[in-house]
Design a protein around this motif. Structure first.
Motif, short mmCIF file in Angstrom:
data_model
loop_
_atom_site.label_atom_id
_atom_site.label_comp_id
_atom_site.label_asym_id
_atom_site.label_seq_id
_atom_site.Cartn_x
_atom_site.Cartn_y
_atom_site.Cartn_z
N GLY A 178 20.63 -30.76 102.46
CA GLY A 178 20.77 -31.44 103.74
C GLY A 178 20.39 -32.91 103.64
N PHE A 179 19.32 -33.18 102.91
CA PHE A 179 18.88 -34.57 102.74
C PHE A 179 19.90 -35.37 101.97
N SER A 180 20.47 -34.78 100.92
CA SER A 180 21.44 -35.50 100.11
C SER A 180 22.70 -35.82 100.91
N ARG A 181 23.10 -34.90 101.78
CA ARG A 181 24.27 -35.17 102.62
C ARG A 181 23.98 -36.31 103.59
N ARG A 182 22.80 -36.30 104.18
CA ARG A 182 22.44 -37.37 105.09
C ARG A 182 22.40 -38.71 104.37
N LEU A 183 21.87 -38.70 103.14
CA LEU A 183 21.80 -39.94 102.36
C LEU A 183 23.19 -40.46 102.02
N LEU A 184 24.07 -39.56 101.59
CA LEU A 184 25.43 -39.98 101.26
C LEU A 184 26.15 -40.51 102.50
N ARG A 185 25.94 -39.82 103.63
CA ARG A 185 26.58 -40.27 104.87
C ARG A 185 26.10 -41.68 105.23
N TYR A 186 24.78 -41.88 105.13
CA TYR A 186 24.20 -43.18 105.48
C TYR A 186 24.72 -44.28 104.56
N VAL A 187 24.74 -44.00 103.27
CA VAL A 187 25.21 -45.01 102.31
C VAL A 187 26.66 -45.37 102.58
N TYR A 188 27.48 -44.37 102.84
CA TYR A 188 28.91 -44.65 103.06
C TYR A 188 29.12 -45.43 104.35
N LEU A 189 28.33 -45.13 105.38
CA LEU A 189 28.42 -45.89 106.62
C LEU A 189 27.99 -47.34 106.40
N ARG A 190 26.94 -47.55 105.61
CA ARG A 190 26.48 -48.90 105.33
C ARG A 190 27.53 -49.67 104.54
N LEU A 191 28.19 -49.02 103.60
CA LEU A 191 29.25 -49.69 102.84
C LEU A 191 30.40 -50.11 103.77
N GLN A 192 30.73 -49.25 104.72
CA GLN A 192 31.79 -49.61 105.66
C GLN A 192 31.38 -50.81 106.50
N ASP A 193 30.09 -50.87 106.89
CA ASP A 193 29.60 -52.03 107.64
C ASP A 193 29.69 -53.30 106.80
N LEU A 194 29.22 -53.20 105.55
CA LEU A 194 29.18 -54.37 104.68
C LEU A 194 30.57 -54.94 104.40
#
Length: 289
Positions: free
Chosen positions: A149-165
């Motif tokens: 669950g933590f790894s999924r949340r981390l991947l989701r967060y990272v991908y959202l941040r990349l989309q922002d950047l």
């Protein structure tokens, strides 16, 4: 003129039992979708209203488009059984604030109006975050257990941040609107919603909380916008009393009965089994028992 009550339920069945009793009227048919994760279905019965507990059930996940899929299922089941004057979408922890005589009289007087709440103020940041980004693992927004669950949340967060950047946005061609998912709408509008099902499910795949957005957006870009009861006040627009605190919906408690009685809304959400006294008082009030 008959009304259809469409109920999304997954827990708190003592509230659901009282809700069904409050809606038990020969002018109504009740359709209930119980989350597929629920293994034991509630035992419900009516003396006057038609009652259908859907056998085709969806595994509903918070924030995921599966909430929208369950809503479509309810609209489809009700629409194929007859052209109801109004379709009221409720959760299993809601209650009516008015008697069925009062609700039917009000809807007859406002015949043709769509009771849909539209959020006011600046919603751009919410729209961008929820439906203009691509969300990974949308069925597991609330999966916080263990490393997976933590790894999924981390991947989701990272991908959202990349989309922002990188300034990545999807669905830029759509002007989105939002509001509460709980609505009371006409047969004509339900027919329109169902005609847009494929497009809706495609548009909102891998988004977040699209149940708060898709009906308002469909309505806004259709002739039905001109029939919305109140575009300027979300609660009055959908005729529902909902208490928000810190951007979360708070349950009504036993001490709040007089507050609810002062409301002009037709429905109120939401309650819990720790405060059944207020639910029972509401039930007695709307049924005259």
């Amino acid at each position: 003129m008959k009304h259809a009550y469409l109920i999304l339920a997954h827990n708190e069945f003592p509230i659901l039992e009282r809700l069904v009793k409050a809606l038990d009227d020969p002018r109504n048919d009740i359709y209930i979708h119980v989350d597929r994760k629920t293994s034991v279905l509630p035992e419900l019965k009516t003396a006057h209203a038609g009652l259908s507990i859907l056998s085709d059930r969806i595994d509903v996940r918070w924030g995921d488009v599966s909430v929208v899929e369950a809503e479509f299922l309810l609209f489809e089941w009700a629409a194929k059984n007859g052209g109801y004057t109004y379709y009221h979408l409720l959760s299993g922890v809601d209650m009516p604030l008015k008697s069925q005589d009062e609700i039917h009289a009000f809807c007859d007087k406002q015949q043709g109006k769509e009771f849909i709440g539209f959020s006011k103020g600046d919603i751009n940041a919410q729209i961008e975050r929820k439906v203009q980004r691509y969300h990974l693992f949308p069925r597991d927004f609330r999966d916080h257990k263990g490393f997976f669950g933590f790894s999924r949340r981390l991947l989701r967060y990272v991908y959202l941040r990349l989309q922002d950047l990188f300034g990545m946005k999807r669905n830029q061609h759509i002007e989105f609107k939002k509001g509460t998912q709980w609505v009371s709408v006409t047969h004509d509008f339900v027919t329109y919603i169902l005609s847009e099902k494929a497009k809706v499910l495609h548009t909102y795949k891998n988004t977040f909380c699209s149940d708060e957005i898709f009906i308002q957006t469909l309505c806004w870009h259709s002739p039905f916008r001109d029939s919305v009861y109140d575009l300027n006040n979300e609660g009055n627009g959908c005729m529902r009393m909902i208490r928000w605190k810190a951007n979360q919906i708070w349950d009504w408690e036993n001490k709040d009965f007089d507050i609810l009685m002062a409301s002009d809304a037709l429905f109120v959400r939401k309650f819990n089994s720790r405060n059944l006294e207020i639910v029972d008082k509401l039930l007695n009030k709307v049924t005259g028992s």
